[in-house]
Design an enzyme around this catalytic site. Sequence first.
Site: not given
Length: 388
Positions: A188-192
């Site tokens: 997901h975009p919140r992940k690195i």
Amino acid sequence: MSTCTRKIPIARPSLGEEEAEAARRAILSGWITQGPEVAAFEEEFASYVGAPHACAVSSCTTALHLALHALGVGPGDEVVTVSHSFIATANAVRYCGAVPVFVDIDPRTYNMDPGLVEGAITPRTRAIIPVHQMGIPCDMPAILEIASRRGLPVVEDAACAIGSEMLIDDRWERIGRPHGTISCFSFHPRKILTTGDGGMLTTADPELDRRFRLLRQHGMSVPDTVRHSASTVIFEEYPVVGFNYRMTDIQAAIGRVQLEKLPAMLARRRDLADRYTGILLGIDGLEPLALPAWARTNFQSNPVRVTPRFPLTRDAVIQALLDRGVSTRRGIMNAHQEPSYTGTGLWSLPHSEHARDQVLLLPLYDTMDPDDQAYILDQLRELAGRES
């Protein structure tokens, strides 16, 4: 109303021309759904974490569901896990018709307290899901000892944990080898490491990997990549009811570039986190993360506990920082406190509840401007000097 013109996000995906070119390459290849880029990403990801097998899917939620489904978890079964996680962890259990049994966390690591696992196991327990919350490794040796003794599979929710490591037998090993039966990751975009969305399952069990690959593509007996490359006509069958949980080649092409960049991204995040910790230790009432000696986190998130010694409440700090152009987030949610889980059990989870209500997450991303981080720390120092 705030007149601050500075806007610092909680997170920012690290995407650039290389990822755009990779997506372009996949698009122009004529094969944009699950295909050769997915296969290459799986191989490279498995190599990075040290896993024999890696299977790409559409999200970590679908990865968790596939893991439990492949293990035979079904209606009437129980799965021991934590409430202190994104709602997807508990939801994946319920997708199988099973019941999540929540245990509390260790307040220092924000992860499953292994000392509570044994007492949560019943004759209906079919699996254990520890969560490497915010990228912080769980105490896997303790959890695995219990699981082995009780004959239970362990599904690691490693959604946030790409690049995190544990010290096992005097050797640093990456999350995802896996140490349990299966590990599940998020992109997901919140992940690195992001592919826009997407997920990965890793396992050492070739039969489980074969089942993941069957189930992710509608239960199709012959993958479309095989059919399209065959020199003779092949008709597929559908021996089991499967799902449409595939990753696209466009996503995988982006993921391959992100994987190459990962070491540099991790190093930068750890430098930023060290700076946060060094300053926060000197601000009374704020407690930065204190990692155990056997854990290396990727600093997917940077948690800070706002204790009663601080002159403002946690929520007041969040609002004050927002007024100054700094986006933060509350501590990790608890599934048992959400309306969709009301009445599912009488849970005593004080550490989970305190973590949700006392912790905030500070901005952290590898492209963060040092001046922005200095500004955030200055605002926290100023807030610390307020009268209660």
